[in-house]
Scaffold this active site. Structure first.
Site, PDB file in Angstrom:
ATOM      1  CB  SER A 284      -8.887  -2.090   1.222  1.00 16.17           C
ATOM      2  OG  SER A 284      -9.738  -3.039   1.850  1.00 16.17           O
TER       3      SER A 284
ATOM      4  CG  HIS B 108      -6.868   1.605   0.827  1.00 17.49           C
ATOM      5  ND1 HIS B 108      -5.711   0.885   0.611  1.00 17.49           N
ATOM      6  CD2 HIS B 108      -7.532   0.966   1.822  1.00 17.49           C
ATOM      7  CE1 HIS B 108      -5.688  -0.157   1.425  1.00 17.49           C
ATOM      8  NE2 HIS B 108      -6.774  -0.130   2.173  1.00 17.49           N
TER       9      HIS B 108
ATOM     10  CG  ASN C 145      -1.886  -1.155   1.222  1.00 18.54           C
ATOM     11  OD1 ASN C 145      -2.441  -1.511   0.194  1.00 18.54           O
ATOM     12  ND2 ASN C 145      -2.094  -1.761   2.391  1.00 18.54           N
TER      13      ASN C 145
ATOM     14  CG  HIS D  44     -10.348  -2.912   7.232  1.00 20.51           C
ATOM     15  ND1 HIS D  44      -9.941  -3.189   8.525  1.00 20.51           N
ATOM     16  CD2 HIS D  44      -9.341  -3.333   6.417  1.00 20.51           C
ATOM     17  CE1 HIS D  44      -8.739  -3.741   8.480  1.00 20.51           C
ATOM     18  NE2 HIS D  44      -8.355  -3.845   7.223  1.00 20.51           N
TER      19      HIS D  44
ATOM     20  CE  LYS E 136      -4.258   0.631   4.361  1.00 18.44           C
ATOM     21  NZ  LYS E 136      -4.050   0.631   5.827  1.00 18.44           N
TER      22      LYS E 136
ATOM     23  CG  ASP F 196     -10.972   3.449   6.968  1.00 20.41           C
ATOM     24  OD1 ASP F 196      -9.959   4.107   6.656  1.00 20.41           O
ATOM     25  OD2 ASP F 196     -10.922   2.279   7.389  1.00 20.41           O
TER      26      ASP F 196
ATOM     27  CD  GLU G  28     -12.725   0.172   3.550  1.00 18.92           C
ATOM     28  OE1 GLU G  28     -11.863   0.325   2.657  1.00 18.92           O
ATOM     29  OE2 GLU G  28     -12.997  -0.934   4.048  1.00 18.92           O
TER      30      GLU G  28
END
Length: 382
Positions: A174, A202, A37, A124, A232, A199, A170
């Protein structure tokens, strides 16, 4: 009972995982990086190394020595949090040791008894664990389905729910590399007097002005809490929770994973602060990554018939667990570190390759990897 008998339950579980082609093992780094990541290639950045070396030379300790409420609170932690709040446009920020613990901390601290947590079905594992361990009721909504989130809230209200809804998503998923409909979810949260927890793991560093994330225009709102991981695109470790002042102060007084944990290393705080500065100073990193994403998407479609996600996370759905792992192993043998992902990390029947694009590879490397993927896929199905 013999000592061997004490281990039977674990050995039985491991045997079952082996039969289902779901047994995990640790493997070393090898080959070109299509698995990490480290999207902007910052983990080995000379600037980060120089900042940490300078901090060590100036007397910054390696360890925090205790919790933040004891002697573990250092100027380095406070500098990072102040800078993060400015950078992301939030009222305040609080530093945690990692994204998993931060998600768990948020969902076991903020939603109260009588509230409702509505999780996106593909969020997640840390959010699932936090919601299960928390005091609020929990339900899932279909992935990226704004109507599904609203239906869950309305059903809860009809059943007598009187607390506060929490919409938990998110911004960039991910394992699928797709984006949440944040603007619509923000409207939904406003309509139902709900909190929106985003979240950005990423997306932080990769998207938005200066890499501020996909939720950059929602930061600072009273009903928005955002999680930015530092392990990440920022290339270090830890996580920053950005939120209104009252929420951060509530964390400091009521969040057990914060209160009772040794603080992250001050050196990591120094590195994370420098990473934020790099995001501002070096926009060409994001531009290079965007170009790599566009190129990989075209090649993947042309060579493999796989529709690209439009992000730096490119899933190639295989379906069968054993076949996904065999395909990953074949690519690794050819020098490309591509990893297979199996249930329960992804839904049953969707075992896949998770191709991650980072600045640790060049365009020619991407082209070679996709050519190898096409060849190995054809060999496997022949």
């Amino acid at each position: 009972m013999s000592a061997g008998g004490l281990l039977d339950r674990y050995e039985t579980t491991l045997s079952g995982l082996t039969r289902k082609n779901r047994l995990r093992t640790l493997s070393p780094r090898a080959g070109l990086d299509f698995a990490s990541n480290d999207y902007l290639g910052l983990a080995a950045s000379p600037r980060l190394a120089k900042a940490v070396a300078a901090a060590l030379a100036a007397g910054t300790p390696v360890g925090a020595t205790g919790s933040r409420l004891l002697r573990g609170n250092t100027p380095e932690h406070e500098t990072l949090e102040a800078e993060a709040a400015r950078f992301f446009g939030a009222k305040r920020a609080l530093f945690f040791s990692g994204g998993y613990v931060a998600n768990f901390a948020i969902l076991t601290t903020l939603p109260q008894k009588g509230d409702l947590v509505v999780l996106d079905a593909l969020i997640h594992a840390s959010a699932h664990e936090g919601a299960r361990a928390g005091r609020a009721a929990m339900v899932e909504a279909p992935h990226n389905d704004v109507g599904g989130f609203e239906a869950a809230i309305l059903a809860w209200r009809r059943s007598g729910g009187t607390g506060r809804p929490w919409i938990v998503v998110e911004s960039l998923y991910s394992m699928d590399g797709d984006r949440a409909p944040l603007a619509d979810l923000a409207v939904l949260a406003g309509r139902h007097d709900a909190f929106l927890l985003i979240d950005e793991a990423h997306a932080t560093g990769v998207y938005g002005p200066d890499g501020r994330g996909l939720a950059h225009d929602l930061e600072g709102r009273d009903n928005v809490v955002v999680l930015h991981t530092c392990g990440k695109a920022l290339g270090v470790s830890g996580a920053l929770v950005t939120a209104p002042t009252a929420i951060i102060d509530y964390f400091i007084n009521r969040c057990r994973p914060f209160i009772y944990a040794t603080a992250p290393s001050p050196l990591i705080a120094v590195a994370a602060t420098e990473a934020l500065a790099i995001l501002r100073d070096e926009p060409k990193r994001r531009e290079r990554l965007a170009a790599l994403v566009a190129f990989a998407g075209r090649e993947l479609k042309a060579c493999c018939g796989v529709a690209p996600s439009g992000s730096q996370i490119l899933p190639v759905i295989v379906g069968d667990n054993a076949r996904a792992m065999a395909l990953a192993s074949a690519l690794q043998a050819r020098g490309f570190d591509v990893r297979g992902i199996r249930p329960p990390t992804v839904p049953e029947g969707t075992a896949r390759l998770r191709i991650s694009l980072t600045l640790n590879v060049e365009q020619a490397d991407v082209a070679a990897m996709i050519k190898a993927l096409s060849e190995e896929w054809e060999r496997m199905v022949a």
